[in-house]
Design an enzyme around this catalytic site. Structure first.
Site, PDB file in Angstrom:
ATOM      1  N   ASP A   1       4.997  14.613 -12.295  1.00 49.96           N
ATOM      2  CA  ASP A   1       4.964  13.172 -12.087  1.00 49.96           C
ATOM      3  C   ASP A   1       5.184  12.436 -13.415  1.00 49.96           C
ATOM      4  OD1 ASP A   1       4.611  10.782 -10.759  1.00 49.96           O
ATOM      5  OD2 ASP A   1       2.655  11.311  -9.911  1.00 49.96           O
TER       6      ASP A   1
ATOM      7  N   ASP B   1       7.112   6.397  -3.271  1.00 47.80           N
ATOM      8  CA  ASP B   1       5.699   6.400  -2.878  1.00 47.80           C
ATOM      9  C   ASP B   1       5.508   5.681  -1.546  1.00 47.80           C
ATOM     10  OD1 ASP B   1       4.676   7.880  -4.883  1.00 47.80           O
ATOM     11  OD2 ASP B   1       3.838   6.220  -6.035  1.00 47.80           O
TER      12      ASP B   1
HETATM   13  C1  DGJ Z   1       2.517   8.811  -8.111  1.00 49.03           C
HETATM   14  C2  DGJ Z   1       3.225   9.730  -7.169  1.00 49.03           C
HETATM   15  O1  DGJ Z   1       4.452   9.207  -6.790  1.00 49.03           O
HETATM   16  C3  DGJ Z   1       2.322   9.999  -5.980  1.00 49.03           C
HETATM   17  O2  DGJ Z   1       3.004  10.768  -5.033  1.00 49.03           O
HETATM   18  C4  DGJ Z   1       1.102  10.692  -6.469  1.00 49.03           C
HETATM   19  O3  DGJ Z   1       1.422  11.947  -6.974  1.00 49.03           O
HETATM   20  C5  DGJ Z   1       0.408   9.853  -7.519  1.00 49.03           C
HETATM   21  N1  DGJ Z   1       1.297   9.438  -8.564  1.00 49.03           N
HETATM   22  C6  DGJ Z   1      -0.729  10.601  -8.135  1.00 49.03           C
HETATM   23  O4  DGJ Z   1      -1.318   9.925  -9.152  1.00 49.03           O
END
Ligand code: DGJ
Length: 720
Positions: free
Chosen positions: A454, A524
């Site tokens: 991430d 997301d």
């Molecule tokens: C952002 C990501 O896009 C999410 O899927 C998740 O992993 C969160 N961060 C976790 O902090």
């Protein structure tokens, strides 16, 4: 690569793939000229290009200096302060490669010991020509590069439209199409770290008016760079639109020492006379053949813990989620954010990044126990990290406060949680650390099969304690070069671990990094309706196998919208299927439906992940329905998807015509993902010719809000 003897090359350099050609005029001692890019031409037709005045005769790589009234791709200041370049062809080399041909043209400045090599790499089967440049000089002091585009292409004016992607966090890869007019269009992103939320370094030019999916000539261009970029279409009063693509030069002038070579990222061009869809399929093939890591390997169906438990990771929930998912037929479980931190346990998003040790309070029996549990349930195990970032509250920052990007004497601007900082990837010690995060995990837990990488913070603080003061302007570029070095090391040692590129959603969806990652997290936002738009946009340039698409809970956590589980599955199944919810919150019927949907996905997985994609009805056209399909390379199997996007009484939903099938084959339709309480629709079990399905089309009978259909099509032997 050996250079040929001077002037032994042909002046009209024809660089071809199966269906396309690029022609350059490379007279010794003259500027390199761009003549043509488009439909394939044969060697005997080279002069015809000029006879017909089709040849554009523009500089192939315009530089600032003696024609400075025009837009240019490169501008430098020499060691003595002179700001001009004047480049002439000095040598040409042509080399056959396994997949085509690599042509390099050496250009030398007429006055200074400054050389630029223009590279063109033709990939025959993919119909892709990659283009980039490399510069080196022998001047006594550094030369400063102020503009350094990777590539330039003139596009003949006419009724030319451009399609590109824009968006924001939770609304990535939305599509825009507009006619090109006079003036400057710039597509740029200056996030510094995750450069795909707001714009994308890719576009398509439709040369024959309003973009069409299956007709008209299209030129597509993709810049393979994960950092800041600028794509410019400068439409002056000449006969062409001037297209430039490269790393963004803003705040990034680059000091190049004597003998040091500066290589730009590549731009991949494709041309198709089968509309946007044809250009997309070329990019998809190119991606599956190496530009996406493991692009030819089918992906596992996974459950990710994020929307199920968020940061509240705990052993009981992890084990229960794995058991439930295995019952549904799932293949891989990914423990997302929240599993780490010793001195500073990760309870909220404001601590612990950088401290990649297990939180023993949350997971008393550790990660090996979870891996054992996964294996007992017959599934694989994966884990989340964010290795380029730290929080100011972390053991890492206590030990190495200088490892974060920061500006001496200025207050640090923090990101997520009010405490997050970006590590200084220009620093080799930091690169070792980031490599070590992955290396340590995979050494300690060799059975980790998947890592979600991430990146949740932008590059705020433009200061490196590692780079000298006179090279601070290298941060934007050297950050991504450092990242790439780390990814190369990881792939050299761990070719088989599956890596997901996540950038706080879709911020890391880009061909700068995809050769190292197997997939990217599209957004997301897991709302199925909005995902139809985002996935549609992403599919212009990215193949389904690279797109992570998850079924989440209803009402959706981002939009609050409630849509049927079937619709959510039908949308997620067009890419790499996954789930992202807490299975224990599902009803028995939902669990049963999911089990069947997962089984159905296994049937169609090779077609969706490795087949050719045809976009049929665009959600952006607001026709009340959206539809797309995938066809296996031998056209013996296909999968068709359709979604009701709007619902009114007595609404007229258009017939949908398929594409990509063999007109002379007959196909049997089987409806998949039929709701437990419903019968398959009128088309189930029927047989039609490919011709009829493509020319006349099918009636969908989508009679309710958020109705959707998935059909498997199988070619029949001897059907009369
Ligand atoms: C952002 C990501 O896009 C999410 O899927 C998740 O992993 C969160 N961060 C976790 O902090």
């Amino acid at each position: 690569m050996a250079l040929t003897q001077a002037a032994t090359w042909e002046r009209e350099l024809l660089i071809s793939t199966r269906n396309t050609s690029l022609m350059l005029t490379a007279g010794e001692g003259e500027p390199l000229k761009f003549a043509y890019y488009g439909d394939r031409i044969e060697a005997c037709e080279r002069n015809r290009v000029h006879d017909a005045w089709i040849g554009l005769n523009k500089d192939a790589y315009p530089v600032f200096g003696t024609t400075c009234n025009f837009a240019h791709a490169m501008q430098v200041t020499h060691a003595d302060g002179n700001m001009t370049l004047d480049l002439a062809v000095s040598d040409v080399s042509r080399e056959s490669t396994e997949r085509g041909e690599h042509v390099s043209i050496l250009l030398k400045d007429r006055k200074y010991p400054f050389e630029l090599t223009a590279h063109y790499n033709a990939l025959y089967d993919e119909d892709i020509i990659e283009s980039w440049i490399e510069v080196v000089h022998r001047e006594k002091k550094p030369v400063v590069l102020y503009r350094f585009d990777s590539s330039y292409m003139p596009i003949r004016r006419g009724d030319v439209w451009v399609s590109h992607l824009h968006g924001a966090w939770t609304a990535e890869t939305m599509l825009t199409s507009e006619p090109l007019n006079n003036g400057l269009l710039e597509i740029r992103n200056t996030d510094g770290a995750r450069n795909a939320h707001y714009a994308h370094p890719e576009l398509m030019f439709s040369l024959d008016g309003c973009p069409s999916e299956n007709s008209g000539r299209v030129i597509g261009a993709v810049l393979c760079w994960s950092g800041n970029y600028s794509l410019r279409v400068d439409s002056d009063n000449s006969q062409v639109h001037h297209f430039f693509a490269g790393m963004c030069s803003e705040a990034s002038y680059y000091k190049l020492a004597q003998g040091e070579s500066f290589v730009t990222p590549k731009v991949a061009y494709t041309y198709s006379d089968r509309g946007l869809g044809g250009a997309s399929r070329n990019f998809h093939r190119w991606a599956r053949n190496g530009m996406v890591h493991g692009g030819d390997k089918q992906r596992d169906i996974l459950l990710n813990s994020w929307e199920g438990v968020y940061l509240d990771v705990n052993e009981a929930d992890m084990v229960q989620m794995m058991e439930d998912f295995a019952q549904m037929g799932g293949e891989l479980f990914v423990m997302d954010d929240g599993w780490f931190g010793d001195k500073y346990p990760r309870k909220k998003d404001n601590t612990s990044l950088g401290d990649w040790v297990v939180d023993n309070n949350k997971l008393p029996q550790g990660i090996n126990y979870l891996i054992e549990k996964a294996h007992e349930n017959g599934i694989k195990f994966g884990i989340w990290i964010e290795p380029e970032a730290t929080n100011c509250v972390s053991e890492l920052m206590e030990k190495h406060p200088d490892w974060a990007l920061q500006v001496d004497g200025r207050k640090v601007r923090y990101g997520r949680g009010g405490t997050q900082m970006l590590l200084d990837m220009t620093n080799p010690d930091v690169q070792d650390f980031v490599f070590g995060v992955v290396d340590d995990l995979l050494t300690q837990y060799p059975d980790i099969a998947y890592i979600k990488w991430d990146a949740n913070v932008e590059l705020f603080n433009y200061g490196s304690t590692y780079l000298p003061q006179d090279k601070q302007s290298h941060i934007y570029i050297d950050y991504h070069r450092g990242l790439e070095k780390v990814l190369q090391r990881i792939r050299a040692k761990y070719p088989d671990v599956v890596l997901q590129a996540c950038g706080g959603g879709g911020g890391r969806a880009g061909y700068g990094v995809m050769p190292y990652y197997d997939e990217f997290w599209v957004s997301d936002n897991t709302d199925a309706v909005q995902r139809i738009y985002m996935q549609w946009g992403a599919s212009y340039f990215y193949p389904s196998i690279a797109m992570a698409q998850h079924v989440s809970a209803s009402p959706n956590h981002q939009t609050g919208r409630s849509v049927p589980l079937k619709f959510r599955f039908d949308v997620a199944m067009t890419g790499r299927l996954g789930m992202e919810l807490q299975p224990k919150d599902m009803t028995a019927e939902e669990l049963e439906f999911s089990k069947r949907a997962i089984a159905d996905y296994k049937l169609i997985r090779p077609i969706v992940q490795l087949g050719e994609q045809y976009r049929l009805v665009s959600p952006y056209d607001k026709k009340g329905v959206a539809s797309l399909m995938y066809v296996s390379s031998d056209t013996s199997q296909a999968v068709f998807f359709a979604y009701k996007m709007e619902h009114f009484t007595n609404m007229n939903v258009q017939r949908v015509r398929m594409d990509g099938l063999d007109a002379d084959k007959t196909y049997k339709i089987t409806e998949l993902n039929v709701p437990l309480d419903k019968q398959p629709c009128h088309l189930n079990g029927k047989v039609f010719t490919g011709r009829m399905l493509m020319n006349t089309g099918i009636e969908l009978a989508l009679n309710s809000e958020y109705a959707s259909r998935v059909f498997l099509l199988e070619a029949q032997q001897d059907y009369k």
